[in-house]
Design a protein around this motif. Structure first.
Motif, mmCIF file in Angstrom:
data_model
loop_
_atom_site.group_PDB
_atom_site.id
_atom_site.type_symbol
_atom_site.label_atom_id
_atom_site.label_comp_id
_atom_site.label_asym_id
_atom_site.label_seq_id
_atom_site.Cartn_x
_atom_site.Cartn_y
_atom_site.Cartn_z
ATOM 1 N N ALA A 103 0.851 -1.186 0.000
ATOM 2 C CA ALA A 103 0.000 0.000 0.000
ATOM 3 C C ALA A 103 0.890 1.240 0.000
ATOM 4 O O ALA A 103 2.007 1.221 0.506
ATOM 5 N N SER A 104 0.385 2.319 -0.561
ATOM 6 C CA SER A 104 1.144 3.565 -0.557
ATOM 7 C C SER A 104 0.197 4.724 -0.286
ATOM 8 O O SER A 104 -0.975 4.699 -0.667
ATOM 9 N N GLY A 105 0.717 5.733 0.396
ATOM 10 C CA GLY A 105 -0.055 6.948 0.634
ATOM 11 C C GLY A 105 -1.399 6.687 1.277
ATOM 12 O O GLY A 105 -1.522 5.997 2.284
ATOM 13 N N GLY A 106 -2.437 7.219 0.651
ATOM 14 C CA GLY A 106 -3.784 7.104 1.195
ATOM 15 C C GLY A 106 -4.374 5.726 1.093
ATOM 16 O O GLY A 106 -5.478 5.494 1.591
ATOM 17 N N GLU A 107 -3.675 4.774 0.439
ATOM 18 C CA GLU A 107 -4.176 3.404 0.353
ATOM 19 C C GLU A 107 -4.022 2.649 1.671
ATOM 20 O O GLU A 107 -4.658 1.613 1.861
ATOM 21 N N ARG A 108 -3.168 3.120 2.553
ATOM 22 C CA ARG A 108 -2.886 2.389 3.785
ATOM 23 C C ARG A 108 -4.080 2.423 4.735
ATOM 24 O O ARG A 108 -4.699 3.460 4.950
ATOM 25 N N ALA A 109 -4.402 1.267 5.303
ATOM 26 C CA ALA A 109 -5.560 1.156 6.202
ATOM 27 C C ALA A 109 -5.335 1.988 7.458
ATOM 28 O O ALA A 109 -4.216 2.039 7.989
ATOM 29 N N PRO A 110 -6.377 2.653 7.969
ATOM 30 C CA PRO A 110 -6.227 3.410 9.218
ATOM 31 C C PRO A 110 -6.017 2.477 10.404
ATOM 32 O O PRO A 110 -6.494 1.339 10.403
ATOM 33 N N TYR A 111 -5.309 2.984 11.384
ATOM 34 C CA TYR A 111 -5.068 2.237 12.626
ATOM 35 C C TYR A 111 -6.382 1.945 13.338
ATOM 36 O O TYR A 111 -6.593 0.847 13.861
ATOM 37 N N LEU A 169 -6.732 -6.685 28.520
ATOM 38 C CA LEU A 169 -8.093 -6.389 28.959
ATOM 39 C C LEU A 169 -8.364 -4.892 28.827
ATOM 40 O O LEU A 169 -7.601 -4.063 29.325
ATOM 41 N N GLY A 170 -9.433 -4.557 28.125
ATOM 42 C CA GLY A 170 -9.772 -3.158 27.909
ATOM 43 C C GLY A 170 -9.162 -2.560 26.667
ATOM 44 O O GLY A 170 -9.576 -1.484 26.230
ATOM 45 N N ASP A 171 -8.167 -3.221 26.076
ATOM 46 C CA ASP A 171 -7.539 -2.700 24.868
ATOM 47 C C ASP A 171 -8.259 -3.212 23.625
ATOM 48 O O ASP A 171 -8.727 -4.346 23.594
ATOM 49 N N PRO A 172 -8.307 -2.405 22.547
ATOM 50 C CA PRO A 172 -8.895 -2.872 21.292
ATOM 51 C C PRO A 172 -7.940 -3.793 20.553
ATOM 52 O O PRO A 172 -6.734 -3.837 20.837
ATOM 53 N N ARG A 173 -8.450 -4.505 19.576
ATOM 54 C CA ARG A 173 -7.628 -5.469 18.836
ATOM 55 C C ARG A 173 -6.525 -4.794 18.038
ATOM 56 O O ARG A 173 -5.559 -5.448 17.630
ATOM 57 N N THR A 174 -6.645 -3.486 17.820
ATOM 58 C CA THR A 174 -5.616 -2.751 17.089
ATOM 59 C C THR A 174 -4.356 -2.517 17.911
ATOM 60 O O THR A 174 -3.307 -2.210 17.341
ATOM 61 N N THR A 192 -6.749 -10.911 14.414
ATOM 62 C CA THR A 192 -6.874 -10.121 15.637
ATOM 63 C C THR A 192 -8.324 -10.142 16.096
ATOM 64 O O THR A 192 -9.241 -10.002 15.283
ATOM 65 N N VAL A 193 -8.537 -10.308 17.386
ATOM 66 C CA VAL A 193 -9.873 -10.545 17.941
ATOM 67 C C VAL A 193 -10.233 -9.440 18.927
ATOM 68 O O VAL A 193 -9.480 -9.159 19.857
ATOM 69 N N ASP A 194 -11.378 -8.811 18.703
ATOM 70 C CA ASP A 194 -11.918 -7.851 19.673
ATOM 71 C C ASP A 194 -12.911 -8.552 20.589
ATOM 72 O O ASP A 194 -13.576 -9.518 20.182
#
Length: 439
Positions: A103-111, A169-174, A192-194
């Motif tokens: 991915a490059s630039g704006g193609e990259r997935a948001p955190y 515990l309490g943290d998101p899968r990200t 990754t599991v939420d």
């Protein structure tokens, strides 16, 4: 589950390191389960509209492959949601995998998607109460991964080993994406599991945002902390086993592109987790033979009693495991080598499978997470107090901590899921003087 003697610092708030994150959020940095190194939000933070919002970048993956990612909502119609009675349990997962091109630039997935990022960094989110960030000072959706959303998977290598990731515990899968992307770039499919309503927030595709119920639970008079944490762990393990069931279904039911579904080698499944996620990895492996190897990044393996003190061993600590497992500790006051921790010591004694234990020197509990790389960047922009960074990360150099975590986790998984042994886990290594190898 039998009770054991207290051991080192077992009655202190710091002794709940392995399960403390979600309850630290619930109790707002405070009362019964104060988180080591976490700081309350500043009393008078400037309004977000008048303050420059900080940003940060994740470390680059080191493997040879570009990375793709896709997210899925899963529903378990046969299980009532334990935190929201009257509705079926639903989860969010993401798959990270080798892709055809970077991915490059704006193609990259948001955190984080926008709604989740706003809550995570807002007054009620984990960034504030668990990691000491000033509310609304960081643009978490500006942070970008290195993955292309819904990218075509790289073909030609056959089915790939699958690794589950479980956050604290309490943290998101990200909150572990740096390690997750690195594993995907090395050729793994990482799931990754939420855990909705326990995690600070979980965003669903229809726009709903499931926020944590732990603040309300923690405010109840006469809270039995041990019972709450045991329930949270039971839910996590049930969620994990359901995800394993769903991965088998995903291979044939059309919810994933055929090429990605066909890349899942469900005969080679590993699991890695931080804090309560490390506890989840061990307990899920104990309960489910489909998990062949596991890594615990600084998660305790015991519960407290009703008042938050005492040591009650978990099932996996009492029984051990018959498959390979790696313990990775820190220099938190209540962490360190297995002999210094009652749950780890029992687990070590009872485990028949291959095992190893390493400690990252000069580190703290957050050193195995994205906090190690992101928080120092945010502190330089005034979005996180320096004392919070030191408390959660110690003074290990971020680049060395990230390199060591990736190297040891990758070496372990390569050895036991791929049959490739670089011998890093044979003993102390001159490549990593900041890692102490325990025997």
């Amino acid at each position: 589950m039998r009770e054991r003697g207290r051991g080192q610092d077992a009655g202190s708030p710091r002794s709940l390191r392995g399960l403390r994150r979600g309850v630290a959020v619930a109790l707002a940095a405070g009362t019964v389960l104060g988180a080591a190194g976490a700081a309350a939000a500043p009393a008078s933070a400037a309004p977000a509209a008048t303050v420059h919002r900080a940003g940060a970048a994740l470390p680059r993956p080191t493997g040879p492959y570009p990375v793709g990612t896709t997210a899925l909502r899963l529903v378990d119609p046969g299980r009532e949601d334990p935190w929201k009675p009257g509705r079926a349990r639903e989860l969010m997962i993401s798959l990270w995998y080798p892709a055809t091109r970077p991915a490059s630039g704006g193609e990259r997935a948001p955190y984080m998607v926008p709604s989740a990022g706003r809550h995570f960094g807002g007054p009620d989110g984990a960034a504030v109460f668990t990691y000491g960030a000033a509310p609304d000072r960081t643009d978490w959706t500006w942070v970008r991964t290195h993955a292309r959303p819904d990218a075509p998977p790289l073909l030609g290598a056959g089915p790939r080993p699958v690794v589950l990731w479980s956050a604290g515990l309490g943290d998101p899968r990200t909150w572990g994406t740096g390690l997750v992307e690195d594993l995907a770039s090395r050729g793994y499919v990482v799931v990754t599991v939420d855990h909705p309503y326990e995690a600070s927030e979980v965003a669903f595709p229809d726009g709903r945002l499931a926020t944590s119920v732990f603040p309300a639970l923690a405010a109840r008079p006469g809270l039995d902390i041990g019972a709450l944490l045991r329930e949270a762990m039971a839910v996590r393990v049930a969620d994990t086993r359901f995800v394993l069931d769903e991965l088998a279904a995903l291979r044939t039911d059309g919810r994933l592109p055929a090429a990605l579904a066909g890349s899942l080698d469900l005969g080679r499944i590993g699991m890695v987790g931080h804090s309560a996620g490390g506890f989840t990895a061990a307990q899920a492996m104990h309960d489910d033979p489909r998990i062949k190897a596991g890594v615990n990044l600084d998660g305790q393996l015991h519960f407290p009693g009703p008042d938050g003190t005492g040591v009650h061993l978990s099932g996996v600590a009492e029984d051990g495991l018959d498959r390979p497992f790696l313990l990775m500790g820190t220099e938190n006051a209540d962490s360190g080598p297995y002999a210094d921790q009652p749950g780890w010591a029992a687990f070590w004694h009872h485990t028949r499978g291959w095992k190893a234990d390493v400690t990252l020197l000069r580190s703290r509990h957050g050193s195995y997470t994205d906090a190690q790389w992101l928080l120092p960047q945010l502190a330089r922009q005034g979005a996180v107090p320096e004392e919070a960074v030191r408390g959660d990360l110690g003074d290990v150099r971020p680049a060395r901590a990230v390199l060591a975590t990736r190297a040891y986790v990758g070496s372990f998984l390569d050895r036991w899921l791929r049959g490739h042994d670089d011998h890093l886990l044979d003993g102390p290594s001159p490549r990593f003087p900041e890692v102490r190898f325990e025997r």
